[in-house]
Design a protein around this motif. Structure first.
Motif, PDB file in Angstrom:
ATOM      1  N   ILE A   1      -8.907  15.499  -6.558  1.00  0.00           N
ATOM      2  CA  ILE A   1      -8.305  15.523  -7.700  1.00  0.00           C
ATOM      3  C   ILE A   1      -8.813  14.126  -7.416  1.00  0.00           C
ATOM      4  CG2 ILE A   1      -5.689  14.302  -8.024  1.00  0.00           C
ATOM      5  CD1 ILE A   1      -4.338  15.517  -5.860  1.00  0.00           C
TER       6      ILE A   1
ATOM      7  N   SER B   1      -7.270   9.547  -7.718  1.00  0.00           N
ATOM      8  CA  SER B   1      -5.993   9.330  -7.655  1.00  0.00           C
ATOM      9  C   SER B   1      -5.975   8.568  -5.691  1.00  0.00           C
ATOM     10  CB  SER B   1      -6.251  10.452  -6.472  1.00  0.00           C
ATOM     11  OG  SER B   1      -7.491  10.607  -5.466  1.00  0.00           O
TER      12      SER B   1
ATOM     13  N   ALA C   1      -1.056  14.304  -5.776  1.00  0.00           N
ATOM     14  CA  ALA C   1      -1.798  14.477  -4.499  1.00  0.00           C
ATOM     15  C   ALA C   1      -0.900  14.666  -3.227  1.00  0.00           C
ATOM     16  CB  ALA C   1      -2.753  13.554  -3.637  1.00  0.00           C
TER      17      ALA C   1
ATOM     18  N   ILE D   1      -5.710  18.129   0.571  1.00  0.00           N
ATOM     19  CA  ILE D   1      -5.891  17.607  -0.578  1.00  0.00           C
ATOM     20  C   ILE D   1      -7.689  16.517  -0.281  1.00  0.00           C
ATOM     21  CG2 ILE D   1      -5.285  14.808  -2.250  1.00  0.00           C
ATOM     22  CD1 ILE D   1      -3.890  17.638  -2.480  1.00  0.00           C
TER      23      ILE D   1
ATOM     24  N   LEU E   1      -9.402  13.437  -2.235  1.00  0.00           N
ATOM     25  CA  LEU E   1      -9.037  12.068  -2.848  1.00  0.00           C
ATOM     26  C   LEU E   1     -10.447  12.270  -3.326  1.00  0.00           C
ATOM     27  CD1 LEU E   1      -6.281   9.808  -1.169  1.00  0.00           C
ATOM     28  CD2 LEU E   1      -5.458  11.668  -2.250  1.00  0.00           C
TER      29      LEU E   1
ATOM     30  N   LEU F   1      -0.228  10.703   2.816  1.00  0.00           N
ATOM     31  CA  LEU F   1       0.392  11.692   2.108  1.00  0.00           C
ATOM     32  C   LEU F   1       0.669  12.922   3.806  1.00  0.00           C
ATOM     33  CD1 LEU F   1      -3.323  12.950   0.727  1.00  0.00           C
ATOM     34  CD2 LEU F   1      -1.258  12.699   0.022  1.00  0.00           C
TER      35      LEU F   1
ATOM     36  N   HIS G   1      -6.725  16.456   4.858  1.00  0.00           N
ATOM     37  CA  HIS G   1      -7.116  15.355   3.981  1.00  0.00           C
ATOM     38  C   HIS G   1      -8.685  14.499   4.356  1.00  0.00           C
ATOM     39  CE1 HIS G   1      -3.342  17.611   2.938  1.00  0.00           C
ATOM     40  NE2 HIS G   1      -2.229  15.978   3.598  1.00  0.00           N
TER      41      HIS G   1
ATOM     42  N   TYR H   1     -11.203  11.392   1.759  1.00  0.00           N
ATOM     43  CA  TYR H   1     -11.434  10.911   0.663  1.00  0.00           C
ATOM     44  C   TYR H   1     -12.496  10.968  -0.076  1.00  0.00           C
ATOM     45  CZ  TYR H   1     -12.380   6.867   2.970  1.00  0.00           C
ATOM     46  OH  TYR H   1     -12.433   5.644   3.774  1.00  0.00           O
TER      47      TYR H   1
END
Length: 260
Positions: A7, A10, A19, A29, A31, A46, A56, A58
């Motif tokens: 995403i 995000s 998310a 996810i 990010l 999250l 998850h 990023y």
């Protein structure tokens, strides 16, 4: 295998709400946004991945940078890449706006909006497709299990891309381009087993619309007499992700403003 969603944009607002909702619906996810500090905070908010050994994560970077996707993102995304990193859901949500009359806008401001909202979206999607980053759909009956959902791309456009708006020429142009991109890409990717859809939010309570929700004249134009919430946009995105016949679907979420 736990579905994986990438995403953009995000770290806050609509992107972060999507998310959260996907994480609560058993997605892992990734990010993507500019600010590492904002992404760190978003990541910690999250809910944990329930059924995956992969957490998850990023990736920080500027989607409007010509080199970001091929160099910075590519290196980080491909690092330790395995089948679990394949993308099931791509949500293109990164976006900025610059208010002011078009004749007074600088060339740099116009380019920044177009590069972030449209060019970066197209270049990033192209890179992911070209590097076979999407997970293939499981054929019916393959392995004796249930069908796996088709990969899907969700592009977040804007009502201003349909109606236009004073003081938002570059933004409206970029979002109209997102809708054209959605429709054209859907014709190419459908036969390849990838769905493409768009959400078209109207006025939503985010940092981008801060201060506008108290405008009585603006609220009077919206049939439901209020702004939407990021969570409501997230539910629209989830519908387009889960409904396997949603392809080239452009879903307005504007409180009825597009009807007046």
């Amino acid at each position: 295998m736990t579905p994986h969603a990438l995403i953009t944009g995000s770290s806050r607002g609509i992107g972060l709400s999507i998310a959260h909702l996907l994480a609560r619906n058993s997605h892992r996810i990734t990010l993507l946004s500019r600010s590492p500090s904002a992404l760190t905070s978003a990541l910690s908010s999250l809910p944990p991945v329930a059924s995956s050994s992969l957490p998850h994560r990023y990736i920080a970077g500027d989607v409007s940078s010509p080199r970001f996707w091929s160099e910075e993102f590519g290196e980080k995304f491909m690092e330790g890449k395995d089948e679990g990193d394949k993308i099931d859901v791509l949500v293109n949500c990164a976006g900025i706006t610059r208010e002011g009359l078009f004749a007074r806008a600088s060339e740099e401001e116009v380019r920044e909006v177009l590069d972030t909202n449209l060019t970066g979206l197209m270049v990033g999607t192209r890179w992911l497709l070209g590097n076979k980053c999407f997970r293939g759909r499981k054929a019916r009956g393959e392995g004796g299990g249930e069908d796996r959902q088709m990969p899907v791309i969700i592009n977040v456009a804007s009502l201003l891309g349909i109606k236009g708006g004073r003081g938002a020429v570059a933004y409206a142009t970029s979002k109209a381009g997102v809708l054209g991109f959605t429709r054209a890409l859907a014709t190419e990717l459908g036969p390849l087993g990838i769905r493409v859809n768009a959400v078209v939010p109207g006025y939503i309570e985010t940092d981008m619309t801060e201060g506008l929700s108290s405008s009585s004249s603006l609220l009077a134009q919206i049939p439901l007499k209020r702004f939407g919430t990021p969570e409501e946009v997230a539910h629209a995105a989830l519908f387009l992700i889960q409904n396997q016949y949603a392809h080239n679907c452009v879903l307005n979420l504007d409180g009825g403003l597009s009807a007046v």
